[in-house]
Design a protein around this motif. Structure first.
Motif, PDB file in Angstrom:
ATOM      1  N   GLU A 170      35.119  44.086  34.998  1.00 31.49           N
ATOM      2  CA  GLU A 170      35.146  45.130  33.978  1.00 31.49           C
ATOM      3  C   GLU A 170      35.366  46.505  34.609  1.00 31.49           C
ATOM      4  O   GLU A 170      36.058  47.355  34.053  1.00 31.49           O
ATOM      5  CB  GLU A 170      33.835  45.114  33.189  1.00 31.49           C
ATOM      6  CG  GLU A 170      33.560  43.831  32.432  1.00 31.49           C
ATOM      7  CD  GLU A 170      34.432  43.694  31.188  1.00 31.49           C
ATOM      8  OE1 GLU A 170      34.902  44.723  30.685  1.00 31.49           O
ATOM      9  OE2 GLU A 170      34.618  42.553  30.739  1.00 31.49           O
ATOM     10  N   ILE A 183      33.036  34.795  31.766  1.00 34.39           N
ATOM     11  CA  ILE A 183      31.628  35.031  31.466  1.00 34.39           C
ATOM     12  C   ILE A 183      31.082  33.984  30.497  1.00 34.39           C
ATOM     13  O   ILE A 183      29.871  33.766  30.426  1.00 34.39           O
ATOM     14  CB  ILE A 183      31.429  36.450  30.874  1.00 34.39           C
ATOM     15  CG1 ILE A 183      29.974  36.923  31.029  1.00 34.39           C
ATOM     16  CG2 ILE A 183      31.821  36.501  29.414  1.00 34.39           C
ATOM     17  CD1 ILE A 183      29.582  37.241  32.414  1.00 34.39           C
ATOM     18  N   TYR A 227      31.199  38.189  39.159  1.00 32.06           N
ATOM     19  CA  TYR A 227      32.658  38.251  38.995  1.00 32.06           C
ATOM     20  C   TYR A 227      33.031  39.007  37.720  1.00 32.06           C
ATOM     21  O   TYR A 227      33.844  39.946  37.748  1.00 32.06           O
ATOM     22  CB  TYR A 227      33.226  36.834  38.940  1.00 32.06           C
ATOM     23  CG  TYR A 227      34.650  36.764  38.431  1.00 32.06           C
ATOM     24  CD1 TYR A 227      35.720  36.855  39.308  1.00 32.06           C
ATOM     25  CD2 TYR A 227      34.923  36.621  37.075  1.00 32.06           C
ATOM     26  CE1 TYR A 227      37.018  36.822  38.848  1.00 32.06           C
ATOM     27  CE2 TYR A 227      36.219  36.579  36.604  1.00 32.06           C
ATOM     28  CZ  TYR A 227      37.268  36.682  37.485  1.00 32.06           C
ATOM     29  OH  TYR A 227      38.551  36.651  37.027  1.00 32.06           O
ATOM     30  N   SER A 228      32.457  38.625  36.619  1.00 30.55           N
ATOM     31  CA  SER A 228      32.821  39.225  35.339  1.00 30.55           C
ATOM     32  C   SER A 228      32.434  40.696  35.267  1.00 30.55           C
ATOM     33  O   SER A 228      33.171  41.519  34.727  1.00 30.55           O
ATOM     34  CB  SER A 228      32.147  38.457  34.191  1.00 30.55           C
ATOM     35  OG  SER A 228      32.568  37.112  34.185  1.00 30.55           O
ATOM     36  N   SER A 245      36.733  39.192  41.941  1.00 30.79           N
ATOM     37  CA  SER A 245      37.166  39.723  40.646  1.00 30.79           C
ATOM     38  C   SER A 245      38.194  40.833  40.807  1.00 30.79           C
ATOM     39  O   SER A 245      39.122  40.950  40.001  1.00 30.79           O
ATOM     40  CB  SER A 245      35.954  40.239  39.867  1.00 30.79           C
ATOM     41  OG  SER A 245      35.441  41.422  40.447  1.00 30.79           O
ATOM     42  N   THR A 296      37.610  38.549  30.421  1.00 29.15           N
ATOM     43  CA  THR A 296      36.243  38.318  29.940  1.00 29.15           C
ATOM     44  C   THR A 296      35.920  36.835  29.821  1.00 29.15           C
ATOM     45  O   THR A 296      34.753  36.450  29.729  1.00 29.15           O
ATOM     46  CB  THR A 296      36.039  39.006  28.577  1.00 29.15           C
ATOM     47  OG1 THR A 296      36.453  40.375  28.671  1.00 29.15           O
ATOM     48  CG2 THR A 296      34.581  38.995  28.144  1.00 29.15           C
TER      49      THR A 296
END
Length: 515
Positions: free
Chosen positions: A98, A247, A93-94, A219, A244
Motif C-alpha cells: 500500500e 491480504i 507484504y500487503s 511487495s 490488495t
C-alpha cells in the motif's frame, strides 16, 4: 486448566520458576551425591542444560506442568509455525504494498484530477503520517484486545478502503479512503512484528520477524511489476484492487488459526491458551497429555520503556538503533517517492537545473521497468543481509554498507539521464535494504528477552517517524531545490554511519543466525 505460578511481562518470559523437587529429582540428587563421594566426576552445568528436543520427548513422561517456552520446544517446528509465518508474510507484504502504491500512482492522480503541488504532497504525507501514528498507538491496543482480533478487523477495513479508493470520484474521497488505509497498515505492521515472535520455540523465534520483513521487501518488487503490466493498460484503479488481493488469504488463515498462545497465556485466558497449544501440537503431529497445565511468567512492569531507557547498558543501543532505523527508513521512503518524480521530470542530477513539473506526464513502460528493477534491488539486499550476517557477522558489514551508501548518494550530484539514475538508485536500494535488515539482526543481540519486544517497538516507531519526515522532505524540496534533497540523503547517511560506529562490539549471541 491453566496456572500462573511465575511472572511475565506482556512480551516474553523472564526465567523459569523454581518448582519443588519431585521424588525423581530427589533420587537423582542422591545418586549425584553418592557418585561425588566415590570420586566420580559430577555432571557439569552444561550437561544439565541440554536443550529439550522434540524427538527426545516421551509423551507419557511429560511433567504435569510446563512453562510455555518448554511446551514450544516440545511441540517443535512444523505446520503450525508455517501457517503463522505465512500469515506474517502476507500481512507485511500487503501493508508495504500500500505504501509503495501511493508513490507509484501519484503522477496519474495528478493528471486525472489536476492536482496542485500542495495537494499532491498532502495525499502522500497524510497516508504516511496516519500510518506512523497508528503504528505507535496500536501496539498497545493489540496488547489489550489481542493480535488476531485487531488484525482481522483492520484487514477487513483495508479491503473496504481499497475498493473505496478505486471507486473514488474526486481527490478528497480518495484522500479519505487512503487515510483510513494508512491507519490499517500502520496497525497491522506494528502488530505483526510482535505477533510473529509469539508462536515458535526459542531457536526459531526470530524467523517470524525475518519472514515478515522479507514480505515487505517482496511487495515493493511485486507492486512495481503489477504497475508495469497494468498501470498504463488497466489504469491505477485496477492496480489498487490487484495488489490488495494477497491480504484475503491472510484474513482467512487468521480466522482459522487461534490467537497466539503467548498472548493468551499472559492475558490470563487460560482455557483458550490451553486449546491453542493443543491445536498447534495436533498440527505438528505431537501428542500432549490432555491434563497438561501450561503456565507463563507475568510481570507487566518488566519490559517497559522505563526499563529499556533506565540503564546505560540498554539505553545506548536502544537510542543508537532507533536513530539508525529512523535514518534508513527516512532514506527508504524518500527514495520511494523520489524516483517516480525524478523519472517523469527527467531529473538531471542535483547540480542540474531544477526539474519542471509537468501536470500530465505519466510514467513510461521503460520507467516502470526501471522502478521494478530498483525494487528488486531491495529484495536482493534483504537476502544478502541474511547470508552475510551468517558468515561475517552483523556490525562490521553494517558499518561498511553505511560508507558505501554515502558514496552512492554522491553520484547524484552530477547530471545524468534516467538510465544512470536507475543504476544509482538500484545500488542505493540494495545497500539500504541490507542495512535495515542488519539492524533487525542486531536488535536480538542487544537486549535480553524480557525487554526485547519493547526495544523492538521503540526502534520500529522511530522508523515510522522517519517515513513521514522523508516523504515530506521530498515533496517540499524536489521541485524547488533538488540539490537540497540529495544533501539531506548524504547527511542522514552520515548520521546512521556514525551511530553504527558508536555501537558496542557485537555480542557472541548468534541465536538468530542459528535458526
Amino acid at each position: 486448566m491453566m496456572s500462573e505460578p511465575g511472572r511475565e511481562n506482556n512480551y516474553g518470559s523472564i526465567s523459569d520458576p523454581i518448582l519443588p523437587p519431585s521424588e525423581s529429582n530427589m533420587e537423582e540428587m542422591s545418586e549425584l551425591s553418592n557418585s561425588t563421594q566415590q570420586g566420580e566426576q559430577p555432571a557439569t552445568t552444561s550437561d544439565l542444560a541440554e536443550p529439550l528436543k522434540c524427538e527426545d520427548v516421551e509423551v507419557d513422561r511429560l511433567p504435569e506442568e510446563m512453562e510455555l517456552n518448554n511446551v514450544y520446544e516440545t511441540i517443535g517446528v512444523g505446520p503450525a509455525q508455517y501457517i503463522f509465518w505465512v500469515i506474517s508474510f502476507l500481512i507485511a507484504y500487503s501493508d508495504y504494498a500500500e505504501l509503495t502504491l501511493i508513490a507509484l500512482i501519484i503522477p496519474y492522480l495528478r493528471c486525472e484530477w489536476e492536482l496542485s503541488e500542495q495537494l499532491e504532497a498532502t495525499i502522500t504525507v497524510t497516508v504516511f503520517l496516519v500510518y506512523a501514528i497508528s503504528a505507535m498507538v496500536c501496539g498497545k491496543i493489540s496488547d489489550i484486545y489481542g493480535r488476531k482480533r485487531l488484525m482481522s478487523i483492520t484487514i477487513v477495513i483495508l479491503i473496504i478502503t481499497a475498493v473505496g479508493a478505486a471507486l473514488a470520484t474526486n481527490v478528497y474521497l480518495f484522500l479519505f479512503w487512503r487515510s483510513i488505509a494508512g491507519a490499517c497498515i500502520g496497525a497491522n505492521f506494528a502488530t505483526v512484528v510482535v505477533y510473529s515472535t509469539e508462536y515458535s520455540p526459542k531457536s526459531h523465534k526470530s524467523m517470524g520477524p525475518l519472514i515478515a520483513l522479507m514480505g515487505s521487501y517482496m511487495s515493493m518488487f511485486v507492486v512495481n511489476i503489477v504497475g508495469y503490466f497494468a498501470l498504463n493498460s488497466l489504469g491505477w484503479r485496477w492496480v489498487i484492487v490487484i495488489i490488495t488481493i494477497p491480504i484475503i488469504p491472510a484474513w482467512i488463515l487468521l480466522v482459522i488459526m487461534p490467537e497466539t498462545p503467548r498472548y493468551l497465556c499472559v492475558s490470563g485466558k487460560n482455557d483458550s491458551a490451553h486449546k491453542a497449544v493443543h491445536l498447534m501440537a495436533k498440527l505438528n503431529k505431537v501428542t500432549l497429555p490432555k491434563d497438561l497445565e501450561v503456565f507463563c511468567h507475568q510481570n507487566k512492569e518488566l519490559g517497559s520503556f522505563k526499563m529499556v531507557l533506565g540503564t546505560s547498558e540498554f539505553r545506548r543501543p536502544a537510542v543508537l538503533l532507533s536513530i539508525m532505523y529512523f535514518c534508513n527508513i527516512f532514506i527508504e521512503t524518500a527514495v520511494l517517492v523520489f524516483l517516480p518524480l525524478a523519472y517523469i521530470s527527467e531529473f538531471c542530477g542535483a547540480k542540474g537545473e531544477a526539474p519542471q513539473r509537468d501536470e500530465c506526464q505519466k510514467l513510461t513502460q521503460s520507467d516502470l521497468w526501471k522502478l521494478s528493477g530498483a525494487a528488486a534491488g531491495s529484495l536482493a539486499g534483504c537476502w544478502a543481509a541474511y547470508f552475510v550476517a551468517k558468515c561475517l557477522g552483523r556490525l562490521k558489514p553494517t558499518r561498511g554498507s553505511n560508507i558505501l551508501q554515502i558514496a552512492a548518494f554522491g553520484f547524484m550530484f552530477k547530471c545524468f539521464n534516467n538510465d544512470y539514475l536507475f543504476g544509482v538508485s538500484t545500488a542505493i536500494k540494495v545497500i539500504n535494504a541490507f542495512i535495515c535488515m542488519m539492524i533487525w539482526f542486531i536488535i536480538p543481540e542487544s537486549f535480553p528477552t524480557l525487554i526485547r519486544n519493547t526495544a523492538t517497538g521503540m526502534v520500529n516507531s522511530s522508523g515510522k517517524i522517519g517515513a513521514v519526515v522523508g516523504t515530506a522532505m521530498v515533496y517540499l524540496l524536489f521541485y524547488a531545490s533538488p540539490v537540497s534533497v540529495v544533501i539531506s540523503f548524504v547527511v542522514v547517511s552520515c548520521v546512521t554511519c556514525i551511530c553504527s560506529f558508536l555501537l558496542k562490539k557485537e555480542t557472541q549471541d548468534v541465536e538468530l543466525m542459528d535458526t
